[in-house]
Design a protein around this motif. Structure first.
Motif, PDB file in Angstrom:
ATOM      1  N   SER A 100       0.852  -1.185   0.000  1.00 14.69           N
ATOM      2  CA  SER A 100       0.000   0.000   0.000  1.00 14.69           C
ATOM      3  C   SER A 100       0.886   1.234   0.000  1.00 14.69           C
ATOM      4  CB  SER A 100      -0.901  -0.013   1.243  1.00 14.69           C
ATOM      5  OG  SER A 100      -1.662   1.171   1.311  1.00 14.69           O
ATOM      6  N   ILE A 101       0.636   2.149  -0.949  1.00 12.20           N
ATOM      7  CA  ILE A 101       1.362   3.415  -1.011  1.00 12.20           C
ATOM      8  C   ILE A 101       0.327   4.513  -0.832  1.00 12.20           C
ATOM      9  CG2 ILE A 101       2.804   4.928  -2.416  1.00 12.20           C
ATOM     10  CD1 ILE A 101       3.922   2.375  -3.748  1.00 12.20           C
ATOM     11  N   GLU A 102       0.418   5.208   0.304  1.00 17.01           N
ATOM     12  CA  GLU A 102      -0.600   6.192   0.649  1.00 17.01           C
ATOM     13  C   GLU A 102       0.029   7.556   0.891  1.00 17.01           C
ATOM     14  OE1 GLU A 102      -4.158   7.019   3.887  1.00 17.01           O
ATOM     15  OE2 GLU A 102      -3.044   5.149   3.982  1.00 17.01           O
ATOM     16  N   GLY A 103      -0.453   8.554   0.136  1.00 22.04           N
ATOM     17  CA  GLY A 103       0.022   9.922   0.282  1.00 22.04           C
ATOM     18  C   GLY A 103      -0.923  10.746   1.132  1.00 22.04           C
ATOM     19  N   MET A 104      -0.787  12.068   1.018  1.00 24.07           N
ATOM     20  CA  MET A 104      -1.590  13.021   1.787  1.00 24.07           C
ATOM     21  C   MET A 104      -2.539  13.803   0.884  1.00 24.07           C
ATOM     22  SD  MET A 104      -0.556  12.630   4.843  1.00 24.07           S
ATOM     23  CE  MET A 104       0.533  11.288   5.269  1.00 24.07           C
ATOM     24  N   GLY A 105      -2.888  13.243  -0.271  1.00 25.80           N
ATOM     25  CA  GLY A 105      -3.763  13.937  -1.218  1.00 25.80           C
ATOM     26  C   GLY A 105      -2.943  14.575  -2.326  1.00 25.80           C
ATOM     27  N   LEU A 106      -3.500  15.625  -2.927  1.00 25.27           N
ATOM     28  CA  LEU A 106      -2.817  16.292  -4.042  1.00 25.27           C
ATOM     29  C   LEU A 106      -1.476  16.892  -3.650  1.00 25.27           C
ATOM     30  CD1 LEU A 106      -5.828  18.066  -5.794  1.00 25.27           C
ATOM     31  CD2 LEU A 106      -4.664  15.959  -6.482  1.00 25.27           C
ATOM     32  N   THR A 127      -2.177  -1.243  -3.447  1.00 22.18           N
ATOM     33  CA  THR A 127      -3.121  -0.153  -3.238  1.00 22.18           C
ATOM     34  C   THR A 127      -2.386   1.176  -3.327  1.00 22.18           C
ATOM     35  OG1 THR A 127      -4.441  -1.520  -1.744  1.00 22.18           O
ATOM     36  CG2 THR A 127      -4.762   0.844  -1.608  1.00 22.18           C
ATOM     37  N   PHE A 128      -2.964   2.101  -4.080  1.00 26.45           N
ATOM     38  CA  PHE A 128      -2.437   3.460  -4.199  1.00 26.45           C
ATOM     39  C   PHE A 128      -3.542   4.405  -3.771  1.00 26.45           C
ATOM     40  CE2 PHE A 128      -0.242   0.846  -7.284  1.00 26.45           C
ATOM     41  CZ  PHE A 128       1.086   1.189  -7.093  1.00 26.45           C
ATOM     42  N   SER A 129      -3.250   5.326  -2.852  1.00 26.97           N
ATOM     43  CA  SER A 129      -4.298   6.248  -2.410  1.00 26.97           C
ATOM     44  C   SER A 129      -3.729   7.613  -2.051  1.00 26.97           C
ATOM     45  CB  SER A 129      -5.060   5.657  -1.216  1.00 26.97           C
ATOM     46  OG  SER A 129      -4.200   5.405  -0.136  1.00 26.97           O
ATOM     47  N   ASN A 130      -4.571   8.610  -2.277  1.00 31.59           N
ATOM     48  CA  ASN A 130      -4.294   9.991  -1.865  1.00 31.59           C
ATOM     49  C   ASN A 130      -2.972  10.530  -2.401  1.00 31.59           C
ATOM     50  OD1 ASN A 130      -6.708  10.016  -0.322  1.00 31.59           O
ATOM     51  ND2 ASN A 130      -5.634   8.886   1.277  1.00 31.59           N
ATOM     52  N   LEU A 131      -2.800  10.457  -3.729  1.00 32.90           N
ATOM     53  CA  LEU A 131      -1.576  10.961  -4.341  1.00 32.90           C
ATOM     54  C   LEU A 131      -1.823  11.411  -5.771  1.00 32.90           C
ATOM     55  CD1 LEU A 131      -0.374   8.492  -6.352  1.00 32.90           C
ATOM     56  CD2 LEU A 131       0.076   7.500  -4.124  1.00 32.90           C
ATOM     57  N   LYS A 132      -0.808  12.081  -6.328  1.00 34.61           N
ATOM     58  CA  LYS A 132      -0.876  12.592  -7.698  1.00 34.61           C
ATOM     59  C   LYS A 132       0.426  12.249  -8.406  1.00 34.61           C
ATOM     60  CE  LYS A 132      -1.409  16.888 -10.297  1.00 34.61           C
ATOM     61  NZ  LYS A 132      -1.624  18.339 -10.221  1.00 34.61           N
ATOM     62  N   THR A 133       0.330  11.881  -9.709  1.00 33.73           N
ATOM     63  CA  THR A 133       1.523  11.601 -10.513  1.00 33.73           C
ATOM     64  C   THR A 133       1.505  12.454 -11.778  1.00 33.73           C
ATOM     65  OG1 THR A 133       0.629   9.868 -11.961  1.00 33.73           O
ATOM     66  CG2 THR A 133       1.437   9.178  -9.785  1.00 33.73           C
ATOM     67  N   ASP A 134       2.660  12.534 -12.439  1.00 32.17           N
ATOM     68  CA  ASP A 134       2.687  13.163 -13.755  1.00 32.17           C
ATOM     69  C   ASP A 134       2.049  12.189 -14.752  1.00 32.17           C
ATOM     70  OD1 ASP A 134       4.613  11.227 -14.470  1.00 32.17           O
ATOM     71  OD2 ASP A 134       6.284  12.633 -14.432  1.00 32.17           O
ATOM     72  N   ALA A 135       2.105  12.506 -16.034  1.00 31.18           N
ATOM     73  CA  ALA A 135       1.451  11.692 -17.057  1.00 31.18           C
ATOM     74  C   ALA A 135       2.046  10.291 -17.189  1.00 31.18           C
ATOM     75  CB  ALA A 135       1.496  12.412 -18.402  1.00 31.18           C
ATOM     76  N   GLY A 136       3.197  10.041 -16.569  1.00 31.13           N
ATOM     77  CA  GLY A 136       3.787   8.704 -16.598  1.00 31.13           C
ATOM     78  C   GLY A 136       2.939   7.687 -15.857  1.00 31.13           C
ATOM     79  N   SER A 137       2.192   8.144 -14.862  1.00 34.40           N
ATOM     80  CA  SER A 137       1.174   7.341 -14.207  1.00 34.40           C
ATOM     81  C   SER A 137       1.738   6.211 -13.339  1.00 34.40           C
ATOM     82  CB  SER A 137       0.215   6.797 -15.271  1.00 34.40           C
ATOM     83  OG  SER A 137      -0.908   6.212 -14.709  1.00 34.40           O
ATOM     84  N   ILE A 138       0.937   5.172 -13.174  1.00 33.23           N
ATOM     85  CA  ILE A 138       1.277   3.976 -12.398  1.00 33.23           C
ATOM     86  C   ILE A 138       0.975   2.771 -13.277  1.00 33.23           C
ATOM     87  CG2 ILE A 138       0.650   2.571 -10.391  1.00 33.23           C
ATOM     88  CD1 ILE A 138      -0.131   5.236  -8.996  1.00 33.23           C
TER      89      ILE A 138
END
Length: 197
Positions: A100-106, A127-138
């Motif tokens: 699980s990789i969980e961020g703090m939102g945007l 699981t990926f939650s509460n994060l933002k990536t560039d167009a490279g994505s996941i």
């Protein structure tokens, strides 16, 4: 009186984390009980000083993320990522399930080169939650049991996105799967969000 003291002592032990039990994760509709280790990653700033297990300086932060994900036990675990911008020089992955990789939102933003994935799921039940990536994505690849919640990939916002084999149901309504994800679109002004077309 002895019962009240005993109950109070048990509550204190529970609340302070003395009794730690397994976390139950659900993937592929089969509950899997495991002990979940958590590692915290944050920017190399005063705000994160003393809080993060690994700190990043904004250059090739994939190195610290690789160290952190490799520090998780073979059964998986959780990376809690503090707010900050993380610049990668390579994709991060590990061939284990239940990560699980969980961020703090945007405010948790990952950037690489805008083409290659930031993370590649190395096993099932990521699981990926509460994060933002560039167009490279996941990159999810052919894994199953994966989940994205409150994730922005490039310009697309996903409130909830799951693997194709598992639909999400809310009050008896099928909300979609990977082939028909739930997508939130941002509209100008303060107009309410509308369903994606």
């Amino acid at each position: 009186m002895k019962k009240i003291i005993l109950i109070s002592a048990i509550l204190i032990l529970i609340l302070t984390g003395i009794f730690v039990g397994p976390k139950v994760e659900f993937g592929n509709n089969n509950p899997v009980a495991q002990f979940f280790d958590t590692i915290t990653i944050g920017p190399d700033t005063a705000e994160a000083a003393g809080v993060a297990d690994y700190t990043c300086d904004g250059t090739n932060d994939n190195v610290q993320f690789t160290l952190a994900i490799n520090a998780l036990p073979a059964g998986g675990g959780k990376l809690t990522v503090l707010a900050g911008t993380y610049s990668f020089g390579a994709t991060v992955t590990r061939a284990i399930a239940n990560v699980s990789i969980e961020g703090m939102g945007l405010s948790t933003y990952f950037t690489y080169n805008g083409a290659d994935p930031i993370f590649t799921a190395g096993g099932n039940n990521w699981t990926f939650s509460n994060l933002k990536t560039d167009a490279g994505s996941i990159d999810i690849g052919v894994t199953t049991g994966w989940l994205m919640e409150n994730v922005t990939l490039g310009a697309t916002v996903y409130g909830l996105r799951t693997s194709a084999s598992e639909n999400i149901v809310d009050n008896g309504r099928d909300l979609g799967d990977a082939t028909t994800p739930i997508v939130a679109k941002v509209y100008a002004s303060n107009a309410p969000l509308k369903p994606a077309a």
